[in-house]
Scaffold this motif. Structure first.
Motif, PDB file in Angstrom:
ATOM      1  N   LYS A 645       4.431  -4.272   5.809  1.00  0.00           N
ATOM      2  CA  LYS A 645       3.578  -5.253   5.140  1.00  0.00           C
ATOM      3  C   LYS A 645       3.376  -6.500   6.003  1.00  0.00           C
ATOM      4  O   LYS A 645       3.492  -7.649   5.558  1.00  0.00           O
ATOM      5  CB  LYS A 645       4.167  -5.641   3.783  1.00  0.00           C
ATOM      6  CG  LYS A 645       4.280  -4.468   2.815  1.00  0.00           C
ATOM      7  CD  LYS A 645       4.862  -4.892   1.482  1.00  0.00           C
ATOM      8  CE  LYS A 645       4.975  -3.695   0.538  1.00  0.00           C
ATOM      9  NZ  LYS A 645       5.563  -4.081  -0.771  1.00  0.00           N
ATOM     10  N   VAL A 646       3.081  -6.254   7.283  1.00  0.00           N
ATOM     11  CA  VAL A 646       2.842  -7.336   8.233  1.00  0.00           C
ATOM     12  C   VAL A 646       1.368  -7.289   8.647  1.00  0.00           C
ATOM     13  O   VAL A 646       0.854  -6.235   9.033  1.00  0.00           O
ATOM     14  CB  VAL A 646       3.737  -7.201   9.483  1.00  0.00           C
ATOM     15  CG1 VAL A 646       3.381  -8.274  10.505  1.00  0.00           C
ATOM     16  CG2 VAL A 646       5.214  -7.296   9.082  1.00  0.00           C
ATOM     17  N   ALA A 647       0.714  -8.415   8.556  1.00  0.00           N
ATOM     18  CA  ALA A 647      -0.689  -8.511   8.983  1.00  0.00           C
ATOM     19  C   ALA A 647      -0.746  -8.978  10.442  1.00  0.00           C
ATOM     20  O   ALA A 647       0.042  -9.828  10.863  1.00  0.00           O
ATOM     21  CB  ALA A 647      -1.439  -9.497   8.095  1.00  0.00           C
ATOM     22  N   ILE A 648      -1.672  -8.408  11.199  1.00  0.00           N
ATOM     23  CA  ILE A 648      -1.854  -8.788  12.614  1.00  0.00           C
ATOM     24  C   ILE A 648      -3.254  -9.367  12.766  1.00  0.00           C
ATOM     25  O   ILE A 648      -4.246  -8.709  12.465  1.00  0.00           O
ATOM     26  CB  ILE A 648      -1.680  -7.587  13.554  1.00  0.00           C
ATOM     27  CG1 ILE A 648      -0.269  -6.977  13.381  1.00  0.00           C
ATOM     28  CG2 ILE A 648      -1.909  -8.016  15.001  1.00  0.00           C
ATOM     29  CD1 ILE A 648      -0.039  -5.755  14.253  1.00  0.00           C
ATOM     30  N   ARG A 649      -3.291 -10.605  13.223  1.00  0.00           N
ATOM     31  CA  ARG A 649      -4.561 -11.286  13.422  1.00  0.00           C
ATOM     32  C   ARG A 649      -4.764 -11.521  14.932  1.00  0.00           C
ATOM     33  O   ARG A 649      -3.834 -11.963  15.611  1.00  0.00           O
ATOM     34  CB  ARG A 649      -4.557 -12.623  12.675  1.00  0.00           C
ATOM     35  CG  ARG A 649      -5.864 -13.434  12.843  1.00  0.00           C
ATOM     36  CD  ARG A 649      -5.703 -14.816  12.284  1.00  0.00           C
ATOM     37  NE  ARG A 649      -5.338 -14.766  10.862  1.00  0.00           N
ATOM     38  CZ  ARG A 649      -4.818 -15.784  10.195  1.00  0.00           C
ATOM     39  NH1 ARG A 649      -4.552 -16.913  10.838  1.00  0.00           N
ATOM     40  NH2 ARG A 649      -4.513 -15.660   8.920  1.00  0.00           N
ATOM     41  N   THR A 650      -5.974 -11.223  15.411  1.00  0.00           N
ATOM     42  CA  THR A 650      -6.266 -11.410  16.846  1.00  0.00           C
ATOM     43  C   THR A 650      -7.363 -12.458  17.013  1.00  0.00           C
ATOM     44  O   THR A 650      -8.289 -12.528  16.214  1.00  0.00           O
ATOM     45  CB  THR A 650      -6.727 -10.107  17.509  1.00  0.00           C
ATOM     46  OG1 THR A 650      -7.900  -9.640  16.862  1.00  0.00           O
ATOM     47  CG2 THR A 650      -5.639  -9.059  17.439  1.00  0.00           C
ATOM     48  N   THR A 651      -7.229 -13.272  18.042  1.00  0.00           N
ATOM     49  CA  THR A 651      -8.239 -14.285  18.397  1.00  0.00           C
ATOM     50  C   THR A 651      -8.576 -14.119  19.871  1.00  0.00           C
ATOM     51  O   THR A 651      -7.731 -14.382  20.745  1.00  0.00           O
ATOM     52  CB  THR A 651      -7.705 -15.710  18.145  1.00  0.00           C
ATOM     53  OG1 THR A 651      -7.290 -15.824  16.783  1.00  0.00           O
ATOM     54  CG2 THR A 651      -8.782 -16.740  18.455  1.00  0.00           C
TER      55      THR A 651
END
Length: 781
Positions: A645-651
């Motif tokens: 339940k870990v979200a990964i956000r990329t920029t």
């Protein structure tokens, strides 16, 4: 050519005398020259002053002319139309004023009566112009001192009109007595000035103008008689820049297109020296000199001095200018200087001959000492042999020299032994050519050559063609270094490559020119082989780490692959059922096939990323798209992130291409992101987020992985080998990451961000060349 001590002594003695005499001669010349030039300037100033005083002599008759013109204007004869009475009156006035050149009267009708002095046939000449409408008559009469007519004739070609002359226009405009600027008289064509006064009618209004001419050619005659040096001159300039007086009167007149004459301007006079000296005075609105000015200038290879005096007065706005060649005043002293220099040369030659004889006598013991010192140095004469008769200073120098020779021989012996018996390979090599001058046995043995055989080679012959050679061993080498240390390959006699550690020390002379170099080498072939084995082991370890990581991720990857495969199977079952029942339309089949294609590509992307990550790569590097690599990495980690339940956000932005090992950089990303997932999974953080940010910098690209986990304590080095906070961990992941990043010329570090969250960062330099190159003549220093 080297000079002997005796010759040097002789030349020094003669030279000192020559210099001393020359200094005396030139100092005397400069002093005398300064005095003479100052005298010349005073002389030019006196000439200018005398010319001013002489010119002022014309002021008195000019004033008299103005008074005469005024009296004549008041005379009733002038106001009448009786030209005979008018001529007689003007004749009488000219007789009683010998300084006047002529007296005249002109009226508004164009009539004109002029009485002037003449060179013949009579001493006086009258010119009478009668104008009656269009009819015109000009009569010329020559008279003697008693007013008797000597000759009389008419001049039908005469066109003179007084009304257009400057004196008439000025008097008519100003309606008062005036003086004109100097001009060239129409009739006599000589220089002069005019005083004129208006004549009025009884009922008012201008009737005519009466005037008096005063010739100023006598001033030019005065200037021609002045002695300004041998060839100097003086001239007078009017305020408008016209030359009104000059020793050569022919230079100051210039004919106009209508046949009249005018003064030449200083800027157009055919006296090149005067033009060069004084043309600048008329560069503005007029000639204006407030005080006496002296100057020095050159023209035609000659030097001149000049003086310009201030304007005489407002009534006589004339400027006196004087010039003369400098040689007129310093010529004799220059000749005398040349004579004195030759005398000094003769004295110096005589002194040199005497000094040569004296120096030879003084130098004889020194020469004997030098010969003996040379023989002692060569070992042909013993240092204990008695000295020849010489000076006490040379006896002490002999003791010092003998001691120095003994110490030098001892040093050479010790150096030779050290060189020959050294345990390391040593060679003395000639600079620029690279030719071997001397090698020890160790150096020759390492390369498989005999001692004499290797002396026929150069450093270029034994260097591997792909490895650099120091610039000092090239003919055009200009490297300013004095020491080089690097590792390279030599070629043995049998062609086998030999890895050596090479230390080059350059020996230079006093002029900083390379003479030779001393090279010391150590055989590092075995160490290089060991380094290659260690490098291979590191690669194997890195690969094993990736395989181990894949083992840990196997369950998640199987689940990730199972979803698209299950969807594909179900879609195919549905399609077969529809075909069997012959139900459904083409649109429905199209949707099933598109859905199947999408799941198939998803499964293919996962397998592609997995294959790229676990393959065993070599050391080759290439250009690749980092954004694509990041997307594939997230494919591998999506299942594990979802499970925890870990979200990964990329920029990311517009990223530059990366040059390096794609597989190794992928391993760094997987390790850092998976460590972040583990850290969050083991914590009870309310926010379960990983942020991957990439950006371009001046040095290249920076990648950061930030997580909301608890972070690492300050006393722990996360990059130390075999240290880990995981029960199942090996303690190699972050250590391997650091090795990979540093091998790509980047750096990796751990920090806390501005919110206190744990963040790992690493950099990758900008796109590098696709092949490594080096300068052939510039080794790494």
């Amino acid at each position: 050519m080297k000079l002997s001590l005796g010759m040097i002594l002789a030349l020094c003695l003669a030279g000192l005398q020559f210099v001393a005499i020359t200094i005396v001669v030139f100092s005397s010349f400069l002093t005398s020259e300064k005095v003479l030039l100052e005298h010349a300037r005073e002389l030019l100033s006196d000439v200018g002053t005398n010319t001013i005083e002489h010119s002022k002599g014309f002021l008195k008759p000019a004033k008299g002319a103005a008074e005469l013109a005024t009296r004549l204007a008041e005379n009733q004869v002038i106001a009448s139309d009786d030209f005979q009475q008018l001529e007689k009156l003007l004749f009488q006035q000219l007789q009683i004023s010998p300084q006047f050149a002529g007296v005249f009267y002109g009226d508004e009708a164009g009539n004109f009566v002029y009485v002037m002095r003449s060179d013949g046939p009579g001493p006086f000449r009258s010119k009478i112009v009668r104008q009656d409408g269009e009819a015109r008559e000009t009569e010329l009469i020559w008279r003697d001192d008693r007013y008797a007519i000597i000759e009389q004739r008419s001049d039908p070609a005469d066109t003179y009109d007084p009304r257009v002359r400057p004196w008439y226009k000025s008097a008519k405009t100003r309606l008062t007595s005036i003086w004109t600027d100097p001009y060239i008289f129409f009739t006599s064509q000589t220089p002069g000035i005019t005083a004129a006064s208006p004549v009025f009618r009884r009922e008012g209004g201008l009737r005519g103008v009466v005037g008096v001419d005063i010739g100023i050619e006598a001033i030019s005659q005065f200037l021609s008689r002045l002695n300004v040096g041998d060839s100097g001159s003086a001239l007078i300039l009017n305020r408008n820049g016209d030359v009104i007086a000059h020793p050569d009167q022919d230079l100051i007149r210039k004919e106009n297109q209508d046949g009249t004459f005018r003064f030449v301007n200083i800027r157009e006079i055919e006296d090149p020296v005067a033009n060069a000296a004084f043309a600048g005075l008329a560069a503005g609105t007029g000639v204006s000199v407030e005080s006496e000015k002296t100057s020095r200038f050159k023209i035609g290879g000659s030097t001149y001095v000049s003086t310009v005096m201030p304007m005489i007065s407002e009534e006589l706005p004339w400027t006196i200018a004087v010039y003369a060649p400098e040689s007129d005043f310093t010529g004799e002293i220059t000749d005398n200087r040349t004579q004195n220099v030759w005398i000094a040369v003769a004295i110096a030659v005589a002194s040199g001959i005497f000094g040569l004889l004296l120096a030879n006598y003084i130098h004889k013991p020194v020469r004997a000492f030098a010969v003996r010192a040379s023989l002692v140095s060569q070992g042909e004469v013993s240092a204990s042999d008695p000295l020849p008769n010489t000076y006490k200073e040379l006896e002490r120098a002999n003791e010092t020299l003998v001691q120095a020779i003994a110490e030098r021989k001892q040093s050479e012996t010790e150096y030779g032994r050290t060189f020959d018996l050294a345990s390391r390979g040593m060679a003395q090599i000639q600079a620029r050519t690279g030719r071997f001058l001397r090698v020890n046995a160790k150096f020759a043995d390492m390369l498989g050559y005999g001692d004499d055989e290797i002396l026929t080679l150069t450093v270029h012959d034994i260097s591997h063609p792909d490895d650099p050679v120091a610039a000092v061993f090239f003919k055009d080498g200009s490297n300013g270094g004095s020491e080089y240390f690097h590792e390279k390959r030599y070629l043995r006699k049998d062609g086998e490559a030999l890895w050596v550690s090479e230390n080059v020390i350059v020996i230079r002379d006093d002029a900083d020119v390379s003479i030779h170099a001393v090279v010391t080498i150590d055989d590092i072939t075995e160490r290089k082989a060991a380094d290659r084995k260690i490098q291979q082991l590191n690669l194997d370890l890195t690969h094993s780490s990736r395989v181990n990581l894949m083992g840990q991720m196997a369950t998640g990857l199987a689940h990730e692959l199972n979803q698209p495969l299950l969807a594909i199977s179900q879609n195919m079952d549905t399609a077969l059922y529809l075909l069997k029942e012959k139900s459904g339309d083409s649109a429905e089949f199209g949707d099933i096939l598109q859905e199947t294609d999408r799941h198939a590509h998803r499964a293919g992307d996962i397998i592609k990323a997995l294959r790229g990550f676990v393959k065993k790569e070599g050391a080759e590097k290439s250009e690749f798209d980092f954004a694509e690599l990041l997307a594939q990495t997230l494919h591998l980690l999506r299942s594990e992130a979802n499970e925890n339940k870990v979200a990964i956000r990329t920029t990311t932005g517009e990223l530059e291409p990366i040059y390096g090992s794609r597989v190794q950089i992928a391993q760094v990303l997987v390790n850092l992101i998976r460590n972040a997932i583990d850290a969050i999974a083991r914590s009870d953080a309310s926010e379960r987020l990983i942020t991957v940010k990439t950006s371009n910098t001046d040095e290249g690209m920076m990648i950061s992985v930030t997580d909301s986990g608890p972070g690492i304590t300050q006393d722990v080095d996360p990059f130390e080998q075999f240290k880990t906070t995981k029960k199942e961990g090996m303690g190699l992941g972050l250590s391997i990451c650091r090795t990979i990043v540093e091998s790509h010329r980047g750096k990796i570090w751990y920090e806390r961000d501005e919110n206190g969250q744990s963040r790992f960062c690493f950099t990758l330099p900008a796109l590098a060349p696709r092949s490594d190159t080096f300068e052939q003549n510039e080794p790494g220093t």
